[in-house]
Scaffold this motif. Structure first.
Motif, PDB file in Angstrom:
ATOM      1  N   LEU A 169      23.438  79.149   3.853  1.00 33.99           N
ATOM      2  CA  LEU A 169      24.845  78.926   3.532  1.00 33.99           C
ATOM      3  C   LEU A 169      25.777  79.388   4.645  1.00 33.99           C
ATOM      4  CD1 LEU A 169      25.125  79.749  -0.278  1.00 33.99           C
ATOM      5  CD2 LEU A 169      24.633  77.584   0.863  1.00 33.99           C
ATOM      6  N   GLY A 170      25.366  80.390   5.398  1.00 38.29           N
ATOM      7  CA  GLY A 170      26.224  80.891   6.468  1.00 38.29           C
ATOM      8  C   GLY A 170      26.501  79.852   7.540  1.00 38.29           C
ATOM      9  N   GLY A 171      25.650  78.851   7.638  1.00 44.28           N
ATOM     10  CA  GLY A 171      25.836  77.814   8.648  1.00 44.28           C
ATOM     11  C   GLY A 171      26.494  76.556   8.127  1.00 44.28           C
ATOM     12  N   LYS A 172      26.889  76.549   6.864  1.00 44.38           N
ATOM     13  CA  LYS A 172      27.502  75.357   6.290  1.00 44.38           C
ATOM     14  C   LYS A 172      28.927  75.174   6.799  1.00 44.38           C
ATOM     15  CE  LYS A 172      24.093  74.054   3.635  1.00 44.38           C
ATOM     16  NZ  LYS A 172      23.396  72.770   3.856  1.00 44.38           N
ATOM     17  N   ARG A 173      29.327  73.922   6.918  1.00 42.11           N
ATOM     18  CA  ARG A 173      30.652  73.559   7.421  1.00 42.11           C
ATOM     19  C   ARG A 173      31.280  72.509   6.506  1.00 42.11           C
ATOM     20  NH1 ARG A 173      29.611  77.460   9.655  1.00 42.11           N
ATOM     21  NH2 ARG A 173      29.710  78.015  11.872  1.00 42.11           N
ATOM     22  N   PRO A 174      32.608  72.336   6.572  1.00 37.71           N
ATOM     23  CA  PRO A 174      33.251  71.288   5.776  1.00 37.71           C
ATOM     24  C   PRO A 174      32.595  69.933   6.004  1.00 37.71           C
ATOM     25  CG  PRO A 174      34.913  72.739   6.678  1.00 37.71           C
ATOM     26  CD  PRO A 174      33.601  73.163   7.303  1.00 37.71           C
ATOM     27  N   GLY A 175      32.348  69.236   4.906  1.00 44.44           N
ATOM     28  CA  GLY A 175      31.671  67.951   4.958  1.00 44.44           C
ATOM     29  C   GLY A 175      30.222  68.021   4.552  1.00 44.44           C
ATOM     30  N   ASP A 176      29.622  69.214   4.602  1.00 46.92           N
ATOM     31  CA  ASP A 176      28.222  69.358   4.220  1.00 46.92           C
ATOM     32  C   ASP A 176      28.053  69.193   2.704  1.00 46.92           C
ATOM     33  OD1 ASP A 176      27.459  69.788   6.813  1.00 46.92           O
ATOM     34  OD2 ASP A 176      27.303  71.972   6.633  1.00 46.92           O
ATOM     35  N   VAL A 177      26.959  68.560   2.312  1.00 45.37           N
ATOM     36  CA  VAL A 177      26.639  68.355   0.902  1.00 45.37           C
ATOM     37  C   VAL A 177      25.673  69.452   0.450  1.00 45.37           C
ATOM     38  CG1 VAL A 177      25.555  66.804  -0.767  1.00 45.37           C
ATOM     39  CG2 VAL A 177      27.006  65.873   1.041  1.00 45.37           C
ATOM     40  N   VAL A 178      25.922  70.027  -0.719  1.00 41.03           N
ATOM     41  CA  VAL A 178      25.098  71.122  -1.234  1.00 41.03           C
ATOM     42  C   VAL A 178      24.648  70.818  -2.650  1.00 41.03           C
ATOM     43  CG1 VAL A 178      26.100  72.928   0.220  1.00 41.03           C
ATOM     44  CG2 VAL A 178      27.195  72.364  -1.955  1.00 41.03           C
ATOM     45  N   ASN A 179      23.498  71.378  -3.020  1.00 41.20           N
ATOM     46  CA  ASN A 179      22.984  71.244  -4.382  1.00 41.20           C
ATOM     47  C   ASN A 179      23.683  72.228  -5.307  1.00 41.20           C
ATOM     48  OD1 ASN A 179      21.012  69.266  -3.745  1.00 41.20           O
ATOM     49  ND2 ASN A 179      19.645  70.861  -2.982  1.00 41.20           N
ATOM     50  N   LEU A 180      24.006  71.789  -6.514  1.00 37.01           N
ATOM     51  CA  LEU A 180      24.689  72.639  -7.483  1.00 37.01           C
ATOM     52  C   LEU A 180      23.907  72.694  -8.788  1.00 37.01           C
ATOM     53  CD1 LEU A 180      28.383  71.378  -7.079  1.00 37.01           C
ATOM     54  CD2 LEU A 180      27.311  73.354  -5.961  1.00 37.01           C
ATOM     55  N   GLU A 181      23.737  73.910  -9.288  1.00 36.98           N
ATOM     56  CA  GLU A 181      23.213  74.109 -10.636  1.00 36.98           C
ATOM     57  C   GLU A 181      24.171  75.020 -11.377  1.00 36.98           C
ATOM     58  OE1 GLU A 181      19.651  76.235 -13.182  1.00 36.98           O
ATOM     59  OE2 GLU A 181      19.181  75.597 -11.130  1.00 36.98           O
ATOM     60  N   THR A 182      24.762  74.501 -12.440  1.00 38.47           N
ATOM     61  CA  THR A 182      25.708  75.303 -13.211  1.00 38.47           C
ATOM     62  C   THR A 182      24.945  76.237 -14.140  1.00 38.47           C
ATOM     63  OG1 THR A 182      25.872  73.574 -14.912  1.00 38.47           O
ATOM     64  CG2 THR A 182      27.456  73.496 -13.093  1.00 38.47           C
ATOM     65  N   ASP A 183      25.674  77.175 -14.717  1.00 40.24           N
ATOM     66  CA  ASP A 183      25.065  78.184 -15.588  1.00 40.24           C
ATOM     67  C   ASP A 183      24.470  77.512 -16.825  1.00 40.24           C
ATOM     68  OD1 ASP A 183      24.347  80.396 -17.036  1.00 40.24           O
ATOM     69  OD2 ASP A 183      26.230  81.459 -16.724  1.00 40.24           O
ATOM     70  N   VAL A 184      23.175  77.652 -17.016  1.00 37.63           N
ATOM     71  CA  VAL A 184      22.485  76.975 -18.110  1.00 37.63           C
ATOM     72  C   VAL A 184      22.984  77.431 -19.476  1.00 37.63           C
ATOM     73  CG1 VAL A 184      20.589  78.644 -18.206  1.00 37.63           C
ATOM     74  CG2 VAL A 184      20.208  76.284 -18.957  1.00 37.63           C
ATOM     75  N   ILE A 185      23.456  78.659 -19.582  1.00 33.37           N
ATOM     76  CA  ILE A 185      23.917  79.169 -20.876  1.00 33.37           C
ATOM     77  C   ILE A 185      25.086  78.344 -21.395  1.00 33.37           C
ATOM     78  CG2 ILE A 185      24.951  81.152 -22.053  1.00 33.37           C
ATOM     79  CD1 ILE A 185      23.341  82.956 -20.202  1.00 33.37           C
ATOM     80  N   GLY A 186      26.007  77.981 -20.495  1.00 29.76           N
ATOM     81  CA  GLY A 186      27.167  77.188 -20.895  1.00 29.76           C
ATOM     82  C   GLY A 186      26.771  75.837 -21.459  1.00 29.76           C
ATOM     83  N   LYS A 187      25.729  75.230 -20.886  1.00 25.67           N
ATOM     84  CA  LYS A 187      25.293  73.914 -21.358  1.00 25.67           C
ATOM     85  C   LYS A 187      24.671  74.003 -22.750  1.00 25.67           C
ATOM     86  CE  LYS A 187      23.353  73.497 -17.274  1.00 25.67           C
ATOM     87  NZ  LYS A 187      22.575  73.027 -16.100  1.00 25.67           N
ATOM     88  N   TYR A 188      23.913  75.077 -22.999  1.00 27.09           N
ATOM     89  CA  TYR A 188      23.322  75.241 -24.329  1.00 27.09           C
ATOM     90  C   TYR A 188      24.402  75.518 -25.374  1.00 27.09           C
ATOM     91  CZ  TYR A 188      18.440  75.229 -22.832  1.00 27.09           C
ATOM     92  OH  TYR A 188      17.209  74.857 -22.357  1.00 27.09           O
ATOM     93  N   VAL A 189      25.366  76.348 -25.020  1.00 28.50           N
ATOM     94  CA  VAL A 189      26.445  76.662 -25.962  1.00 28.50           C
ATOM     95  C   VAL A 189      27.219  75.399 -26.312  1.00 28.50           C
ATOM     96  CG1 VAL A 189      28.635  77.880 -26.223  1.00 28.50           C
ATOM     97  CG2 VAL A 189      26.665  79.071 -25.254  1.00 28.50           C
ATOM     98  N   GLU A 190      27.502  74.579 -25.311  1.00 27.04           N
ATOM     99  CA  GLU A 190      28.242  73.348 -25.564  1.00 27.04           C
ATOM    100  C   GLU A 190      27.500  72.446 -26.540  1.00 27.04           C
ATOM    101  OE1 GLU A 190      30.297  69.919 -22.838  1.00 27.04           O
ATOM    102  OE2 GLU A 190      28.140  70.182 -22.671  1.00 27.04           O
ATOM    103  N   LYS A 191      26.187  72.295 -26.336  1.00 28.25           N
ATOM    104  CA  LYS A 191      25.429  71.412 -27.218  1.00 28.25           C
ATOM    105  C   LYS A 191      25.362  71.955 -28.631  1.00 28.25           C
ATOM    106  CE  LYS A 191      21.199  68.764 -27.678  1.00 28.25           C
ATOM    107  NZ  LYS A 191      19.934  68.305 -27.054  1.00 28.25           N
ATOM    108  N   LEU A 192      25.199  73.262 -28.767  1.00 28.76           N
ATOM    109  CA  LEU A 192      25.121  73.851 -30.103  1.00 28.76           C
ATOM    110  C   LEU A 192      26.439  73.728 -30.861  1.00 28.76           C
ATOM    111  CD1 LEU A 192      23.040  77.046 -29.266  1.00 28.76           C
ATOM    112  CD2 LEU A 192      22.282  75.099 -30.639  1.00 28.76           C
ATOM    113  N   LEU A 193      27.552  73.740 -30.133  1.00 25.49           N
ATOM    114  CA  LEU A 193      28.857  73.642 -30.778  1.00 25.49           C
ATOM    115  C   LEU A 193      29.263  72.203 -31.055  1.00 25.49           C
ATOM    116  CD1 LEU A 193      30.946  76.341 -28.856  1.00 25.49           C
ATOM    117  CD2 LEU A 193      30.044  76.458 -31.185  1.00 25.49           C
ATOM    118  N   ARG A 194      28.552  71.248 -30.462  1.00 22.93           N
ATOM    119  CA  ARG A 194      28.885  69.845 -30.657  1.00 22.93           C
ATOM    120  C   ARG A 194      28.206  69.357 -31.935  1.00 22.93           C
ATOM    121  NH1 ARG A 194      26.246  67.195 -26.574  1.00 22.93           N
ATOM    122  NH2 ARG A 194      27.813  67.857 -25.069  1.00 22.93           N
ATOM    123  N   PRO A 195      28.961  68.873 -32.920  1.00 19.57           N
ATOM    124  CA  PRO A 195      28.346  68.419 -34.178  1.00 19.57           C
ATOM    125  C   PRO A 195      27.407  67.247 -33.936  1.00 19.57           C
ATOM    126  CG  PRO A 195      30.736  68.644 -34.379  1.00 19.57           C
ATOM    127  CD  PRO A 195      30.411  68.751 -32.922  1.00 19.57           C
TER     128      PRO A 195
END
Length: 215
Positions: A169-195
């Motif tokens: 990451l220290g060598g990354k510059r504007p324009g570079d594409v990076v992989n993203l993984e969001t917090d898995v807990i938030g995704k589970y909470v969202e699904k459980l709260l969705r009827p």
């Protein structure tokens, strides 16, 4: 499962591409110490299975779905990658829960120095940003980081010198594409709260719905 704490930086030795998949040959040393064929290794945050091993590295298959959702398809011989073995049951949990299943990619739009720290602003689609909260966690190229700010179009993180120095990451510059993984807990909470379909209020759970059901 991973923690988002990079163990070493590997080097892509070769990429063998077919119509819908790729085979990566990755030069490494530290992660080879107890690596066995069939073990999981996070490569820039993507959970891959080691399919071969030699004295200087290992190989891994990358399927079509992974190429579509991550930046691994951009790798070429000589590319540097973050490597982390799956977390040992008796290890310290230094980062946050990282599954190695990439949600999508983002693009770095700004980089600035703030004393010894480096700030990055990363542009992402709304479907990823909805799971990001200030002071929450995100994995960027497999590195566990704390989110400093979130807007409707991007989010920002700050890297300490150690993180910038021991990851790519220290060598990354504007324009570079990076992989993203969001917090898995938030995704589970969202699904459980969705009827489930056909149950609950049409607009989801609201204060009025909770009050009307005794909460």
């Amino acid at each position: 499962m991973f923690t988002g704490i990079t163990e070493e930086i590997g080097i892509i030795r070769a990429v063998r591409r077919s119509a819908c998949a790729s085979v990566l040959s990755i030069g490494a040393s530290l992660v080879l110490s107890d690596l066995r064929i069939g073990d999981s290794v996070a490569v820039n945050g993507v959970c891959l299975t080691a399919t071969g091993k030699d004295a200087g590295g290992f190989t891994a298959d990358v399927m079509h779905e992974t190429l579509n959702r991550s930046s691994l398809g951009r790798l070429v011989p000589g590319s540097r990658v973050n490597l982390e073995r799956a977390m040992a049951a008796d290890g310290r949990f230094g980062g946050h829960i990282v599954s190695g299943h990439i949600d999508g990619t983002g693009r770095i739009t700004a980089r600035r120095q703030d004393g010894s720290a480096v700030w990055y602003t990363v542009e992402a689609v709304p479907t990823l940003l909805q799971y990001m909260v200030e002071k929450g966690s995100v994995a960027i190229d497999g590195v566990s980081l704390t989110i400093a700010a979130v807007t409707e179009t991007d989010f920002s993180v700050s890297l300490i010198p150690h993180t910038a120095g021991v990851t790519i990451l220290g060598g990354k510059r504007p324009g570079d594409v990076v992989n993203l993984e969001t917090d898995v807990i938030g995704k589970y909470v969202e699904k459980l709260l969705r009827p489930k379909q056909g149950t609950g209020p049409a607009g989801g759970i609201t204060l009025e719905f909770l009050a009307g059901n005794g909460f």
